[in-house]
Design a protein around this motif. Structure first.
Motif, PDB file in Angstrom:
ATOM      1  N   GLU A 228     -90.862  46.761  65.883  1.00  0.00           N
ATOM      2  CA  GLU A 228     -91.547  45.835  66.792  1.00  0.00           C
ATOM      3  C   GLU A 228     -90.522  45.345  67.804  1.00  0.00           C
ATOM      4  O   GLU A 228     -89.473  44.806  67.417  1.00  0.00           O
TER       5      GLU A 228
ATOM      6  N   MET B 207    -100.509  38.688  65.654  1.00  0.00           N
ATOM      7  CA  MET B 207     -99.849  39.805  64.985  1.00  0.00           C
ATOM      8  C   MET B 207    -100.504  40.031  63.635  1.00  0.00           C
ATOM      9  O   MET B 207    -100.539  39.112  62.802  1.00  0.00           O
TER      10      MET B 207
ATOM     11  N   PHE C 241     -92.251  41.735  60.429  1.00  0.00           N
ATOM     12  CA  PHE C 241     -92.728  40.426  60.871  1.00  0.00           C
ATOM     13  C   PHE C 241     -92.152  39.274  60.052  1.00  0.00           C
ATOM     14  O   PHE C 241     -92.439  38.118  60.346  1.00  0.00           O
TER      15      PHE C 241
END
Length: 439
Positions: A78, A92, A136
């Motif tokens: 990402e 997200m 993430f």
């Protein structure tokens, strides 16, 4: 009565879940956050890339014959980048620690936003999660740095994510290889005509942030080599595949990259398991900010992270300690609302994977954002004004807050730079220069 209560709960839980899901924010800056935690002047864009590292050893399929099967190793990353400020943030979608529960995170980044090229090229920072984790897990920090003029690239490490967690040996061998490969790929993509990152990235002075096994990989990439003991563990990497990272070996030396200018190692793993020793850690050659909880029971503190900091004599280094925090100190995003519930897959609540029993996650995130900004700005951007934020009284409570009536520090003021009065409690910040041993 019990039946009625059950019905009420059955009706309310979906509503509670919906309300909490809307609160999965990763961008909160508390009113008591230190000065450099606040977001920068840029908007933040976001894009997902699929990368392939060809002809890698397939660690999961190494057998007893000594043969080393080869495969193309795929990695998802990402990319967060400085963007125009007019793009609306987009959520997200990711997964919880159980690898099954889908969650939505809300921050400041906008998928596909137009890059802000006025300050390009921007320095690169790589972000590397733990085992298991995903790209993430530290998105709060990736977005924060991108808003301040960095391109931050967060890696999904194959065989080490919530969705594909596999034998530990793959992580032991591949983690630093993934990190340097992604650095190479970002350099390639920054010169690719017509590509989305063309002209946007400067890799010449790159930062690397690693949490737990990400920190382990960062130390290897920055010059610290592992021990013979680590290579020979029958529960570790198969055969002698970890020997490529052995301290003093030609293969390890070839991995170390001069483009790395600063690393942040958060809860780096392995010292209490003898993956490191003083000789191997002395090979560390990149300025390093170690971050730890004083009660870390995964990587260890006194005999673990603190010892790594003491032994890394080849580099200038700091140690930021969250007193009484455990292994989740500072790195993970605040626990998503969905993690509060019991997981049949795990047999425990995923909340434990993100949160700390003593410290508030947002508070720790803000402190990490502050110190990482100061550290990266100093060593990557050459902003010498940021050195003052790293020259601190070691124990925060020993600092004296003394300001004049008009708010300026007096000669007796020794409170931590960037922290308001009473807001640095529970923290320690210690510094050792290159070739300096702990007393």
């Amino acid at each position: 009565m019990r039946f009625r209560l059950f019905l009420n709960l059955a009706f309310m839980l979906p509503l509670i879940g919906t309300a909490h899901a809307a609160q999965n924010r990763i961008d909160t800056i508390r009113p008591d956050a230190p000065e450099l935690a606040k977001h920068g002047d840029h908007g933040v864009g976001r894009l997902t890339l699929e990368l392939t590292n060809p002809d890698q050893i397939d660690i999961l399929n190494v057998g007893d014959t000594g043969d080393l099967p080869i495969y193309d190793r795929r990695l998802t990353v990402e990319v967060y980048y400085p963007a125009q400020r007019n793009a609306a943030p987009t959520p997200m979608a990711t997964f919880l620690r159980d690898g099954e529960t889908e969650v939505v995170l809300h921050g400041i980044s906008a998928a596909g936003a137009e890059p802000d090229r006025t300050g390009a090229p921007y320095p690169l920072v790589l972000v590397s999660h733990g085992y298991p984790g995903n790209r993430f897990l530290m998105s709060h920090l990736a977005e924060n740095l991108a808003s301040k003029g960095y391109v931050t690239v967060s890696i999904d490490h194959t065989d080490s994510t919530y969705r594909d967690k596999a034998a530990f040996g793959s992580t032991l061998v591949n983690r630093p290889l993934d990190q340097i490969f992604v650095l190479d790929e970002l350099e390639r993509l920054s010169t690719e005509a017509g590509g989305p990152l063309n002209g946007l990235v400067d890799t010449e002075r790159t930062g690397l942030i690693g949490y737990s096994m990400g920190g382990y990989g960062a130390l290897i990439a920055a010059g610290a080599g592992v021990t013979d003991v680590a290579v020979d563990y029958d529960w570790g990497a198969p055969g002698t595949t970890l020997a490529r990272h052995l301290a003093g070996s030609d293969s390890h030396e070839a991995l170390v990259d001069d483009r790395l200018a600063a690393i942040v190692a958060i809860g780096p793993w392995g010292r209490e398991r003898d993956f490191w020793n003083a000789d191997g850690m002395a090979g560390l050659r990149v300025p390093t900010l170690f971050v730890a909880g004083s009660e870390d029971d995964i990587s260890g503190y006194e005999g673990g992270i603190r010892r790594l900091w003491e032994e890394g004599t080849g580099a200038d280094r700091h140690l930021l300690t969250f007193v009484s925090a455990n292994h989740n100190a500072a790195a993970p995003i605040p626990a998503p609302a969905e993690s509060y519930f019991f997981s049949e897959t795990l047999g425990w609540s995923p909340f434990e994977h993100y949160a700390d029993a003593v410290w508030d996650s947002v508070r720790m995130n803000n402190i990490l954002q502050h110190f990482t900004t100061a550290f990266m700005d100093l060593h990557i951007k050459g902003d010498t004004d940021k050195a003052a934020y790293l020259d601190l009284v070691p124990k925060a409570e020993d600092g004296v807050h003394a300001v004049s009536e008009d708010g300026f520090p007096t000669d007796s003021h020794t409170y931590w730079a960037g922290f308001a009065d009473r807001t640095a409690k529970g923290l320690r910040f210690e510094t050792l220069s290159k070739d300096q041993n702990a007393k």
